[in-house]
Design a protein around this motif. Structure first.
Motif, mmCIF file in Angstrom:
data_model
loop_
_atom_site.group_PDB
_atom_site.id
_atom_site.type_symbol
_atom_site.label_atom_id
_atom_site.label_comp_id
_atom_site.label_asym_id
_atom_site.label_seq_id
_atom_site.Cartn_x
_atom_site.Cartn_y
_atom_site.Cartn_z
ATOM 1 N N SER A 24 0.785 -1.198 -0.116
ATOM 2 C CA SER A 24 0.045 -0.368 0.102
ATOM 3 C C SER A 24 1.078 1.329 0.049
ATOM 4 C CB SER A 24 -0.917 0.160 1.312
ATOM 5 O OG SER A 24 -0.065 0.070 2.642
ATOM 6 N N ARG A 25 -0.013 2.694 -0.746
ATOM 7 C CA ARG A 25 1.011 3.401 -0.062
ATOM 8 C C ARG A 25 1.947 3.381 0.985
ATOM 9 N NH1 ARG A 25 -3.034 6.814 -3.827
ATOM 10 N NH2 ARG A 25 -5.043 5.310 -3.261
ATOM 11 N N ILE A 26 1.173 4.058 2.005
ATOM 12 C CA ILE A 26 1.714 3.366 3.415
ATOM 13 C C ILE A 26 2.464 2.988 3.759
ATOM 14 C CG2 ILE A 26 -0.511 2.216 4.975
ATOM 15 C CD1 ILE A 26 1.275 5.499 6.142
ATOM 16 N N ALA A 27 2.200 1.574 3.455
ATOM 17 C CA ALA A 27 3.554 0.665 3.673
ATOM 18 C C ALA A 27 4.894 1.292 2.714
ATOM 19 C CB ALA A 27 3.504 -0.340 3.163
ATOM 20 N N LEU A 35 9.987 3.957 2.331
ATOM 21 C CA LEU A 35 10.941 4.168 1.623
ATOM 22 C C LEU A 35 11.617 5.974 2.698
ATOM 23 C CD1 LEU A 35 9.852 3.990 -2.052
ATOM 24 C CD2 LEU A 35 11.754 2.948 -1.188
ATOM 25 N N ASN A 36 10.634 6.117 3.762
ATOM 26 C CA ASN A 36 10.626 7.240 4.623
ATOM 27 C C ASN A 36 10.866 8.377 3.530
ATOM 28 O OD1 ASN A 36 11.684 8.239 6.691
ATOM 29 N ND2 ASN A 36 13.665 9.007 6.083
ATOM 30 N N LEU A 37 9.717 8.612 3.255
ATOM 31 C CA LEU A 37 8.547 9.236 1.936
ATOM 32 C C LEU A 37 7.754 10.040 2.835
ATOM 33 C CD1 LEU A 37 10.295 8.716 -1.314
ATOM 34 C CD2 LEU A 37 11.724 10.536 -0.025
ATOM 35 N N MET A 73 -5.326 -1.778 -1.205
ATOM 36 C CA MET A 73 -3.578 -2.549 -1.312
ATOM 37 C C MET A 73 -3.064 -2.579 -3.160
ATOM 38 S SD MET A 73 -2.446 -3.472 1.590
ATOM 39 C CE MET A 73 -1.459 -4.516 0.734
ATOM 40 N N ALA A 74 -1.947 -3.292 -3.636
ATOM 41 C CA ALA A 74 -1.424 -2.721 -4.826
ATOM 42 C C ALA A 74 -0.548 -4.147 -5.139
ATOM 43 C CB ALA A 74 -1.554 -1.155 -5.106
ATOM 44 N N ARG A 75 -0.342 -3.854 -6.631
ATOM 45 C CA ARG A 75 0.628 -4.814 -6.403
ATOM 46 C C ARG A 75 0.883 -4.694 -8.451
ATOM 47 N NH1 ARG A 75 -2.899 -10.523 -7.911
ATOM 48 N NH2 ARG A 75 -3.770 -10.038 -9.501
ATOM 49 N N LEU A 76 2.146 -5.085 -8.649
ATOM 50 C CA LEU A 76 2.908 -4.567 -10.208
ATOM 51 C C LEU A 76 1.152 -5.166 -10.959
ATOM 52 C CD1 LEU A 76 5.391 -3.919 -11.854
ATOM 53 C CD2 LEU A 76 5.671 -6.151 -11.859
ATOM 54 N N ASN A 77 1.695 -4.841 -12.123
ATOM 55 C CA ASN A 77 0.546 -5.228 -12.914
ATOM 56 C C ASN A 77 1.196 -5.997 -13.974
ATOM 57 O OD1 ASN A 77 -1.675 -5.506 -15.577
ATOM 58 N ND2 ASN A 77 -1.544 -3.403 -15.805
ATOM 59 N N LYS A 78 1.035 -7.102 -13.462
ATOM 60 C CA LYS A 78 1.621 -8.154 -15.024
ATOM 61 C C LYS A 78 1.345 -7.999 -16.003
ATOM 62 C CE LYS A 78 -1.438 -12.040 -14.970
ATOM 63 N NZ LYS A 78 -1.390 -13.706 -14.540
ATOM 64 N N LYS A 79 0.692 -7.671 -16.902
ATOM 65 C CA LYS A 79 -0.157 -7.484 -17.909
ATOM 66 C C LYS A 79 0.183 -6.434 -18.292
ATOM 67 C CE LYS A 79 -3.076 -10.852 -18.666
ATOM 68 N NZ LYS A 79 -4.469 -11.543 -18.786
#
Length: 392
Positions: free
Chosen positions: A30-33, A38-40, A76-82
């Motif tokens: 997620s964006r928060i994770a 990355l401490n951004l 929640m998000a993941r890489l778009n494999k396609k």
């Protein structure tokens, strides 16, 4: 003012790659994770995330669990494999291995094509046919992203310097396939790709420095130092099969490759058994039936391999050794002989293990290499998972 603008652009591009790295390495995040990792700050991460989403790199999965202190549930998000796919070809002496992978390295299709005795022109026609087949069947936003060729020989500056097993007829593979398919094309040594597989898919990810011995028709070593592939000045690092063995009155002065490559072992059994049909499966079967002559040959080979490992270890001091060998994969009990011989020589313990999924190792290493390249993330650590075949 111009330099400041360039600096800001470079920083943003770097941060984009770092966010993409987090999304690749953590399949559900997620964006928060990402912000925490990355401490951004959240606004910076949201801007970068939205840019990647607009470019179709991200696939959202829905809401995750709320934190312990409550608040909104994260998306929640993941890489778009396609987003796209890559193709890797392993140009072997006996077989051409062809693999297509989505951007997350999931295998779309894998084929083995018999090539023994066929010229390189015919092998490359098979490669073209596979690319065209994938282009007609695989549905991805940006289609084919890049092609990698695994070469059982020496590669320097993306060109074949030496190919001991296949006559390349001076064909410029990179030039031809770039022109025909309009994508980046990379050539790499097979042992190097085995090492990349260990680093990015397998147990090698737990080590900063590791060596992968690739034992097939020849013997080569893929060298990972501080998580980076080490090729040497002219691409010749890892040509350990040509080193000489000093063990035993019957082997001293011979190359390691001539004694314990898979090809050498099969040929020795052929001569002893006077059977030209002998292959890897025959050797394994005879060994498991406790054939004394075959046991002697394999015992000697394990001793020589252990000596080779000792020499490599004293030179490069790796954290672990991996062995990519289909013969050892089918007779894994031989690994114990190698480990015992190494301990006798070195008086030391070192992790020495077999590569898992030897069938796919080189091709998946090529998949990782070309994926790093097309994403512009050559120097970023990316970790992939899964080797199941999802045929298109």
């Amino acid at each position: 003012m111009e330099n400041r603008s360039i600096s800001r652009t470079q920083l943003r591009n770097r941060n984009l790659k770092l966010v993409l790295q987090q999304i690749i390495n953590h399949p559900a995040t997620s964006r928060i994770a990402i912000s925490h990792e990355l401490n951004l700050n959240k606004s910076t991460i949201s801007s970068l995330y939205n840019s990647l989403s607009a470019d179709h790199f991200i696939e959202e999965l829905g809401e995750g669990a709320a934190s312990n202190v409550g608040g909104r549930k994260p998306i929640m998000a993941r890489l778009n494999k396609k987003y796209g796919y890559t193709i890797t070809f392993d140009l072997g002496y006996r077989q051409l291995h062809a693999m297509a992978n989505y951007l997350d390295a999931e295998i779309i299709d894998y084929q083995e094509i018999d090539t023994k005795g066929r010229p390189i022109e015919a092998m490359l026609d098979d490669c073209r046919n596979f690319v065209q087949e994938m282009q007609s069947q695989v549905h991805a936003i940006h289609g084919l992203l890049g092609i990698c060729f695994s070469i059982h020989g020496i590669i320097n500056d993306n060109q074949i310097v030496h190919s001991p097993w296949i006559d390349m007829h001076d064909i410029d593979i990179v030039k031809q396939f770039k022109a025909e398919f309009d994508v980046p094309v990379i050539l790499e040594n097979e042992a190097n790709l085995s090492a990349i597989y260990e680093r990015d898919f397998n147990a090698g990810r737990d080590y900063r420095n590791s060596i992968t011995l690739s034992i097939h028709r020849g013997i080569g070593a893929g060298i990972i130092l501080d998580k980076h592939l080490f090729r040497g000045k002219q691409g010749e690092a890892g040509e350990v099969g040509r080193s000489l063995t000093l063990l035993g009155p019957n082997t001293a002065g011979q190359s390691v490759e001539s004694i314990c490559s898979e090809e050498a072992i099969i040929n020795r059994v052929k001569r002893i058994k006077q059977d030209e049909t002998t292959n890897r499966q025959t050797v394994v079967q005879l060994y498991q039936q406790h054939d004394r002559e075959v046991e002697r040959i394999l015992s000697q080979s394990c001793s020589v391999i252990a000596g080779l490992i000792y020499n490599v270890v004293t030179t490069l001091n790796p954290d672990a050794i991996f062995i990519n060998s289909e013969l050892l994969a089918e007779a894994p009990e031989l690994l114990g002989d190698i480990q015992d011989n190494y301990r006798d020589i070195a008086q030391d313990q070192l992790p020495i293990t077999l590569t898992t999924n030897t069938q796919f190792a080189t091709s998946l290493g090529g998949c990782s290499l070309i994926t790093h390249y097309v994403l512009g993330m050559v120097d970023y650590e990316l970790q992939f998972k899964g080797v199941s075949v999802n045929r298109c």
